[in-house]
Design an enzyme around this catalytic site. Structure first.
Site, short mmCIF file in Angstrom:
data_model
loop_
_atom_site.label_atom_id
_atom_site.label_comp_id
_atom_site.label_asym_id
_atom_site.label_seq_id
_atom_site.Cartn_x
_atom_site.Cartn_y
_atom_site.Cartn_z
N SER A 254 0.96 -1.02 0.03
CA SER A 254 -0.12 -0.06 0.05
C SER A 254 0.95 1.22 0.05
O SER A 254 1.76 1.31 -0.90
CB SER A 254 -0.76 -0.13 1.33
N HIS B 147 -7.20 -6.19 -0.40
CA HIS B 147 -6.21 -5.29 -0.52
C HIS B 147 -5.16 -5.79 0.50
O HIS B 147 -3.81 -5.66 0.21
CB HIS B 147 -6.62 -3.97 0.25
#
Length: 278
Positions: free
Chosen positions: A99, A251
Site C-alpha cells: 500500500s 487489499h
C-alpha cells in the site's frame, strides 16, 4: 530462525525493527499507512528460511517513535529506509512495500537505485495527488487532532477490515486487536496529521519511467482500496514492471494469500520456480 527486535536511531528518530541477517538475499519490508510490521506476520515465517529479513515500523506508527518534529513525507521515509539499509549493511536489497509502503519503496528506488536489486509492490498506492492546500491549512488548527480521531473511529476496526479482506471469514480477533493497537498509541494522531500535511503526491508517470529497477506488482483483483487498474497503470509506467493479479483477493494480500505471495517473491528474487532453488 528467530527474528530479533530492536530500536535503531535513523534520521534522529527511534525506529523499531524486526530482523534476521544471514548470507541469503535481503528483503526489507515496508507496511502501509496506519499499519505496522504485523502486516507481514503471516508472510515472514515463510520467508525466513530463504531470505535475510528486515521489517520496520515507519516513524509515526507501531513501536517506532512518533515525534512531532519529524516531517512525515515520502522523501523522509525514503531516507529512513536508506538509513536502515546502511545500518544493516545490506547490499542488493529487495524491497517489499504494501500500500503506502509501495510508494515509499518507489521513492527509495528513486533516491538510491544503486542499492536496490528489485522492488515487490503489494497493492501499492499510486498516482495520488498531494492533499489540497485548504485541507493542509486545516491541519494547523488547534482541534484538528480531534477531527482526525473522529474520522478514524467512524467505523469499527472489524468494518474497516471487511474493506481490505475479500474473504471476511479470514478476519480473526487477533486481526482486530493488532490493527486497532496503532490507533491507541500516543502520538499516532499527531503523526497522521503531519503525514496529511507533508505527504507529497505519488510519483508521476514521468518519474516512474526513470526507475529501471525490476519491479514485481502483486494485486488482489477485488482490491477496493487501491483498485487493480492502478497496478495495471504502474506496470505500464515502470520500464521493468510485471503485474500478477490474484483472484478472489482484496487489499491485504499478505493475510489472504501469504503462501502465494511468498512463492511469487521467491521465484522473482531467485529467478527459479519454487522448489528448484539453485
Amino acid at each position: 530462525m528467530v527474528l530479533h527486535q530492536k530500536h535503531i536511531r535513523l534520521e534522529n528518530v527511534n525506529v523499531y525493527c524486526e530482523y534476521s541477517i544471514t548470507k541469503k538475499p535481503p528483503l526489507l519490508l515496508i507496511h502501509g499507512v496506519a499499519a505496522t510490521t504485523y502486516t507481514f506476520h503471516a508472510l515472514m515465517p515463510l520467508l525466513e528460511d530463504h531470505f535475510s529479513i528486515v521489517a520496520l515500523d515507519l516513524p509515526g506508527f507501531g513501536k517506532s517513535e512518533k515525534p512531532s518534529s519529524f516531517k512525515y513525507s515520502y522523501e523522509n521515509y525514503a531516507r529512513i529506509i536508506a538509513g536502515c539499509i546502511k545500518y544493516f549493511q545490506l547490499k542488493n536489497v529487495n524491497i517489499v512495500g504494501h500500500s503506502m509502503g509501495g510508494q515509499v519503496a518507489l521513492y527509495t528506488a528513486k533516491m538510491i537505485p544503486e542499492k536496490i536489486h528489485s522492488l515487490i509492490l503489494l497493492a501499492s498506492s499510486g498516482y495520488l495527488k498531494r492533499t489540497n492546500r485548504a485541507f493542509i491549512y486545516c491541519t494547523y488548527l488547534p482541534f484538528f487532532n480531534y477531527y482526525v480521531k473522529k474520522q478514524v473511529y467512524k467505523k469499527e476496526v472489524r468494518e474497516v477490515l471487511k474493506n481490505v479482506f475479500y474473504n471476511h471469514s479470514l478476519i480473526t480477533d487477533d486481526h482486530i486487536r493488532e490493527f486497532e493497537r496503532p490507533l491507541q498509541e500516543k502520538g499516532f494522531y499527531t503523526a497522521l496529521k503531519r503525514l496529511v500535511r507533508y505527504r507529497e503526491g505519488d510519483l508521476t508517470s514521468d518519474e516512474l519511467h526513470n526507475i529501471q529497477i525490476p519491479t514485481l506488482l502483486l494485486w488482489g483483483k477485488e482490491d477496493r482500496v487501491v483498485p487493480v487498474h492502478v497496478g495495471e497503470r504502474l506496470a505500464k509506467d515502470l520500464p521493468n514492471g510485471k503485474l500478477i493479479i490474484l483472484e478472489k483477493t482484496g487489499h491485504l494480500l499478505t493475510e489472504e494469500r501469504p503462501k502465494e505471495i511468498f512463492h511469487h517473491i521467491f521465484e522473482y528474487v531467485y529467478n527459479v520456480p519454487f522448489g528448484r532453488k539453485e
